[in-house]
Scaffold this motif. Structure first.
Motif, PDB file in Angstrom:
ATOM      1  N   LEU A   1      65.122 110.926  52.198  1.00  0.00           N
ATOM      2  CA  LEU A   1      64.189 111.732  52.980  1.00  0.00           C
ATOM      3  C   LEU A   1      64.016 113.114  52.107  1.00  0.00           C
ATOM      4  CD1 LEU A   1      65.599 111.248  56.622  1.00  0.00           C
ATOM      5  CD2 LEU A   1      63.539 109.996  55.567  1.00  0.00           C
ATOM      6  N   PRO A   2      63.077 113.096  51.063  1.00  0.00           N
ATOM      7  CA  PRO A   2      63.028 113.915  50.105  1.00  0.00           C
ATOM      8  C   PRO A   2      62.207 115.068  51.028  1.00  0.00           C
ATOM      9  CG  PRO A   2      61.755 112.407  49.440  1.00  0.00           C
ATOM     10  CD  PRO A   2      62.530 111.685  50.329  1.00  0.00           C
ATOM     11  N   HIS A   3      62.304 116.182  50.396  1.00  0.00           N
ATOM     12  CA  HIS A   3      61.654 117.461  50.870  1.00  0.00           C
ATOM     13  C   HIS A   3      61.560 118.601  49.827  1.00  0.00           C
ATOM     14  CE1 HIS A   3      65.680 119.324  51.675  1.00  0.00           C
ATOM     15  NE2 HIS A   3      66.031 118.165  51.727  1.00  0.00           N
ATOM     16  N   PRO A   4      60.304 119.276  49.646  1.00  0.00           N
ATOM     17  CA  PRO A   4      60.284 120.246  48.912  1.00  0.00           C
ATOM     18  C   PRO A   4      60.907 121.665  49.255  1.00  0.00           C
ATOM     19  CG  PRO A   4      58.104 119.967  49.898  1.00  0.00           C
ATOM     20  CD  PRO A   4      59.219 119.027  50.682  1.00  0.00           C
ATOM     21  N   GLN A   5      61.004 121.849  50.376  1.00  0.00           N
ATOM     22  CA  GLN A   5      61.617 123.122  50.897  1.00  0.00           C
ATOM     23  C   GLN A   5      63.106 123.116  51.388  1.00  0.00           C
ATOM     24  OE1 GLN A   5      60.519 120.539  52.902  1.00  0.00           O
ATOM     25  NE2 GLN A   5      60.211 120.983  54.959  1.00  0.00           N
ATOM     26  N   PRO A   6      63.982 124.153  51.531  1.00  0.00           N
ATOM     27  CA  PRO A   6      65.102 124.174  51.876  1.00  0.00           C
ATOM     28  C   PRO A   6      65.094 123.715  53.515  1.00  0.00           C
ATOM     29  CG  PRO A   6      64.448 126.464  51.567  1.00  0.00           C
ATOM     30  CD  PRO A   6      63.290 125.174  51.417  1.00  0.00           C
ATOM     31  N   LEU A   7      66.059 122.966  53.953  1.00  0.00           N
ATOM     32  CA  LEU A   7      66.405 122.702  55.233  1.00  0.00           C
ATOM     33  C   LEU A   7      67.864 123.104  55.903  1.00  0.00           C
ATOM     34  CD1 LEU A   7      65.322 118.863  55.412  1.00  0.00           C
ATOM     35  CD2 LEU A   7      63.937 120.900  56.194  1.00  0.00           C
TER      36      LEU A   7
ATOM     37  N   GLU B   1      68.236 121.305  61.086  1.00  0.00           N
ATOM     38  CA  GLU B   1      66.681 120.297  60.816  1.00  0.00           C
ATOM     39  C   GLU B   1      67.059 119.138  59.925  1.00  0.00           C
ATOM     40  OE1 GLU B   1      63.610 124.227  59.788  1.00  0.00           O
ATOM     41  OE2 GLU B   1      64.984 123.628  58.407  1.00  0.00           O
TER      42      GLU B   1
ATOM     43  N   GLU C   1      68.099 116.934  62.873  1.00  0.00           N
ATOM     44  CA  GLU C   1      66.680 116.565  63.734  1.00  0.00           C
ATOM     45  C   GLU C   1      66.090 115.484  62.925  1.00  0.00           C
ATOM     46  OE1 GLU C   1      64.530 119.871  64.550  1.00  0.00           O
ATOM     47  OE2 GLU C   1      63.405 118.992  66.399  1.00  0.00           O
ATOM     48  N   ARG C   2      65.588 115.789  61.431  1.00  0.00           N
ATOM     49  CA  ARG C   2      65.150 114.446  60.857  1.00  0.00           C
ATOM     50  C   ARG C   2      65.760 113.197  61.090  1.00  0.00           C
ATOM     51  NH1 ARG C   2      62.815 115.256  55.270  1.00  0.00           N
ATOM     52  NH2 ARG C   2      64.661 115.178  54.419  1.00  0.00           N
TER      53      ARG C   2
ATOM     54  N   TYR D   1      65.093 111.436  64.321  1.00  0.00           N
ATOM     55  CA  TYR D   1      63.863 110.965  64.350  1.00  0.00           C
ATOM     56  C   TYR D   1      63.498 110.114  63.414  1.00  0.00           C
ATOM     57  CZ  TYR D   1      62.315 114.199  68.048  1.00  0.00           C
ATOM     58  OH  TYR D   1      62.223 114.962  69.283  1.00  0.00           O
ATOM     59  N   LEU D   2      64.062 109.987  61.979  1.00  0.00           N
ATOM     60  CA  LEU D   2      63.654 109.159  60.974  1.00  0.00           C
ATOM     61  C   LEU D   2      64.465 108.312  60.457  1.00  0.00           C
ATOM     62  CD1 LEU D   2      61.788 112.092  59.119  1.00  0.00           C
ATOM     63  CD2 LEU D   2      60.735 110.370  60.616  1.00  0.00           C
TER      64      LEU D   2
ATOM     65  N   ASP E   1      67.509 105.179  59.674  1.00  0.00           N
ATOM     66  CA  ASP E   1      67.718 103.653  59.904  1.00  0.00           C
ATOM     67  C   ASP E   1      69.191 103.462  59.336  1.00  0.00           C
ATOM     68  OD1 ASP E   1      67.471 102.995  57.122  1.00  0.00           O
ATOM     69  OD2 ASP E   1      65.214 103.050  57.477  1.00  0.00           O
TER      70      ASP E   1
ATOM     71  N   ARG F   1      70.154 102.550  56.710  1.00  0.00           N
ATOM     72  CA  ARG F   1      70.415 102.873  55.395  1.00  0.00           C
ATOM     73  C   ARG F   1      71.086 104.505  55.212  1.00  0.00           C
ATOM     74  NH1 ARG F   1      64.368 101.565  53.105  1.00  0.00           N
ATOM     75  NH2 ARG F   1      63.969 101.993  55.324  1.00  0.00           N
TER      76      ARG F   1
ATOM     77  N   CYS G   1      55.963 117.096  54.905  1.00  0.00           N
ATOM     78  CA  CYS G   1      57.497 117.278  54.443  1.00  0.00           C
ATOM     79  C   CYS G   1      58.136 117.986  55.669  1.00  0.00           C
ATOM     80  CB  CYS G   1      57.472 118.361  53.297  1.00  0.00           C
ATOM     81  SG  CYS G   1      56.674 119.969  53.496  1.00  0.00           S
TER      82      CYS G   1
ATOM     83  N   ALA H   1      59.473 116.022  61.808  1.00  0.00           N
ATOM     84  CA  ALA H   1      60.774 115.571  62.684  1.00  0.00           C
ATOM     85  C   ALA H   1      61.443 116.930  62.517  1.00  0.00           C
ATOM     86  CB  ALA H   1      61.388 114.468  61.864  1.00  0.00           C
ATOM     87  N   THR H   2      61.137 118.102  62.415  1.00  0.00           N
ATOM     88  CA  THR H   2      61.872 119.261  62.612  1.00  0.00           C
ATOM     89  C   THR H   2      61.062 120.253  63.526  1.00  0.00           C
ATOM     90  OG1 THR H   2      60.846 120.636  60.779  1.00  0.00           O
ATOM     91  CG2 THR H   2      62.553 119.389  60.291  1.00  0.00           C
TER      92      THR H   2
ATOM     93  N   ARG I   1      51.998 127.618  52.295  1.00  0.00           N
ATOM     94  CA  ARG I   1      52.956 127.560  51.283  1.00  0.00           C
ATOM     95  C   ARG I   1      51.904 126.603  50.010  1.00  0.00           C
ATOM     96  NH1 ARG I   1      59.016 125.809  52.241  1.00  0.00           N
ATOM     97  NH2 ARG I   1      59.679 127.804  53.122  1.00  0.00           N
TER      98      ARG I   1
ATOM     99  N   TYR J   1      54.434 123.832  44.622  1.00  0.00           N
ATOM    100  CA  TYR J   1      54.961 123.452  46.035  1.00  0.00           C
ATOM    101  C   TYR J   1      54.168 122.265  46.186  1.00  0.00           C
ATOM    102  CZ  TYR J   1      56.770 123.344  50.403  1.00  0.00           C
ATOM    103  OH  TYR J   1      57.069 122.987  51.713  1.00  0.00           O
TER     104      TYR J   1
ATOM    105  N   ALA K   1      54.808 119.002  44.887  1.00  0.00           N
ATOM    106  CA  ALA K   1      56.145 118.699  45.017  1.00  0.00           C
ATOM    107  C   ALA K   1      55.842 117.624  46.512  1.00  0.00           C
ATOM    108  CB  ALA K   1      57.300 119.468  45.132  1.00  0.00           C
TER     109      ALA K   1
ATOM    110  N   ILE L   1      55.497 113.390  47.523  1.00  0.00           N
ATOM    111  CA  ILE L   1      56.539 112.498  48.695  1.00  0.00           C
ATOM    112  C   ILE L   1      55.465 112.002  49.333  1.00  0.00           C
ATOM    113  CG2 ILE L   1      58.211 112.840  50.383  1.00  0.00           C
ATOM    114  CD1 ILE L   1      59.173 115.538  48.856  1.00  0.00           C
TER     115      ILE L   1
END
Lengths: 426, 426
Positions: free
Chosen positions: A391-397, A401, A404-405, A408-409, A411, A413, B75, B78-79, B99, B105, B108, B112
């Motif tokens: 579940l890639p993301h460009p921002q820090p989590l 968070e 929480e992802r 919701y997201l 499975d 895997r 991105c 789900a948070t 952003r 940004y 990136a 996704i």
């Protein structure tokens, strides 16, 4: 130190309280002889040298407890989803459960169920089988092999079923129950029996009387259904004119909680005040099955109230009223329906928070199994490793968070490791 | 016959009508020059010899249309799921969208999004970008490469935003919009612009006046939000004291449907009668975003009524009010919330059926893009192959049951083929 003494390294999350998450990044979770020794930011000296599985920053959470699901319904989950409870039982569920008289069919179906349970984030579960003794024992054999700790119940039902899914008499139902208990006694490490009168419409008073005797003799916990759907509740009122509310239909036979009869009641969507008071008094566990209550158009249980009043509340997938064994999804569903309840039914009852549903899925339900659902020292070491790298993301989590992802997201895997009482499942 | 003439073989399902599924097992779906030539039980003689992809009994359904989603919000889906609409916009969404002034940004994050959209069952979508021209063009470039047919809008907002996410003036907003339209004119095969005033609280009357001129000059469709949440509706009433209902705030500028202004309005949860009547009169498309309306505690839209009255209704994932781009999941969510609405709000309004939500996700929303969402001859050839082999079952299943399971249980692993206007995406 024996082989179940080891550490897991990662981002460790568990409930400090029903409303507070404990988070330790790059922490060590230590298992000593199957029991948690606690969470540490550095590995204490006495544990230097124990095996350590480094999860590379994955989340590590307590194993999840599923307080209510029907194994034989797994194969037809997510089909025929346009009926309310009683029609659904008669049209779909009862005919399908009849098939488990055939052990070959049961093996094919239960093997799929056991495999998916093993892959899930669930480490403990309280499960309905069918009324068939041989099929129930087969399910117990298969679940034993998964390594999960489960309670499994042969179902009792001696009235209002179809000819293909009803026991001949109260006596026959009770005799089969004893046969099942005697045949399986001492057979399993991981599986225990739980007494399972299906629900009041399926059980005569005579049967309930006999089951109460069995409950006392074998010191069994009990699971059943309570106040799920208006049609069902009205029917119970007709069937039990002497009771003031549905829960009394169980309570009059001594099977509604109390110190000698730990009890799980699934649903509790439409409980009157007196019923709630009795559940509280008796320590009855509520299995909150949000998705099922939606799918069968039952409604939304007042979980906020149950929490405020201090009832025991855990989550249930309620396969196949619910469609998935994922308790992460059940957490999301519970938050979501609590928001709709707040908006549509009672805006004095705040929606459930992530922390609260996480607590219910871990310690809330886990405590039915003893010291389960926390990483505090002394708790059984049930742990799940959650990998969110897909579940890639460009921002820090933040860790919350990330959790929480996953709620919701995720499975199957995302579930890359699981331990039950210190035993590695994968 | 050219390269986009071919057949797919499998279990072919599409909507014969809003309430009826057409199912052809072991059927042939023929694409001729990017357009459906229809479904056949045997390949007609004139098509003998065309390439045929045999899916081995997989389901083949029309591509799905997502009528409403915000690409920059993907991105952070789900948070922060514990807020209502206006707080969520101010606390999470607006800072996050700021952003996208940073193109690195944006690249990136949008990469996704585009990747996941490509893997999904979605073939058409109407998408909000942000107010940034360069970021919006980047999103258009990336979506062009996916092969999906999309409408993408640079967002307009000249009031009530934070300093980091608000255009300087109505004039600046309009100028940026024209720049964006001129810069992208003729650049894409698959992407078209759609005019996107964010919602009434974000747009001054002066801006709306200018956007209306742009809409007419460039013959653009329009997308925005309508009657989503009580807090928002009350605010619009304050901002537009001269209007009788929210929809008039768009209609007074000529941007609320009609033959020259095809319009999508997202949500429509709390529309008064007059608003519904106007939507019907103007042919406004309702983007029903069930999960988002739940997550943001907005409520449940009266979709049964919209269908009964003959409004155009499609489904929207509404990333990130919703958490997933899966429109199969959006179908399930729509059935589920319609059941809760029936139980909790109005039991004269029957829950939605599988057939109805399937229709909404295919032809219901697809028709905004022309002849899209059906396999009847003459429709654009948008098709998705769904493989359910990873969902084993001991009993036989009908095609409808297989479809229903995929609606409730599928993820990207089940989507094994996709075509848009006859072009193979994978």
């Amino acid at each position: 130190m024996n082989e179940t003494t080891f550490a897991l390294k990662g981002t460790i999350c568990f409930s400090e309280s029903p409303t507070k998450l404990s988070v330790t990044e790059n922490g060590y979770l230590v298992c000593e002889n199957g029991v948690s020794a606690g969470v540490f930011t550095e590995l204490p000296e006495k544990y230097q040298g124990i095996p350590c599985r480094d999860t590379n920053g994955c989340l590590i959470i307590p194993g999840l407890t599923d307080l209510h699901l029907h194994a034989p319904q797994y194969c037809f989950r997510a089909t025929g989803m346009d009926l309310e409870l009683l029609d659904w039982l008669n049209t779909i569920t009862f005919p399908q459960e009849s098939r488990y008289a055939d052990l070959e069919y049961a093996k094919a179906a239960y093997s799929i169920f056991a495999e998916d349970m093993k892959k899930s984030a669930t480490t403990r579960a309280s499960i309905f089988a069918t009324l068939h003794v041989a099929g129930t024992e087969l399910l117990m054999d298969l679940m034993e092999e998964t390594g999960l700790k489960t309670l499994i119940g042969k179902v009792n039902m001696d009235r209002n079923g179809p000819p293909t899914l009803q026991e001949e008499s109260a006596g026959a139902s009770a005799r089969d129950t004893v046969t099942w208990l005697e045949e399986t006694a001492g057979r399993y490490q991981n599986v225990k029996p739980i007494l399972t009168p299906r629900f009041t419409p399926s059980c005569t008073d005579e049967l309930m009387t006999k089951l109460a005797e069995i409950q006392q003799k074998y010191h069994l916990p009990v699971q059943s259904h309570l106040s799920e759907n208006f049609g069902e509740i009205a029917w119970v009122k007709e069937l039990c004119p002497n009771t003031r509310f549905y829960g009394e239909a169980y309570d009059q036979f001594g099977m509604f909680g109390g110190p000698d009869c730990p009890t799980i009641m699934a649903h509790c969507v439409h409980c009157p005040d007196e019923e709630i008071a009795l559940m509280k008094e008796r320590g009855v566990y509520v299995a909150h099955c949000s998705q099922s209550n939606t799918n069968l158009s039952s409604g939304i249980a007042p979980v906020r109230r149950y929490l405020d009043e201090g009832l025991h509340v855990g989550l249930g997938s309620d396969i196949a009223g619910g469609t998935t064994v994922s308790l992460l999804r059940a957490m999301a569903d519970s938050v979501q329906t609590s928001k709709l309840r707040w908006r549509l039914v009672d805006d004095s009852q705040k929606p459930l928070s992530l922390e609260e549903v996480f607590y219910m899925a871990t310690q809330g339900g886990g405590s039915f199994f003893g010291k389960v659902g926390s990483f505090d020292a002394g708790y059984e070491f049930d742990a799940v490793i959650l990998d969110d790298a897909n579940l890639p993301h460009p921002q820090p989590l933040t860790p919350k968070e990330r959790l929480e992802r996953l709620v919701y997201l995720s499975d199957d895997r995302n579930i890359t490791g699981k331990y039950v009482s210190g035993n590695k499942i994968f």
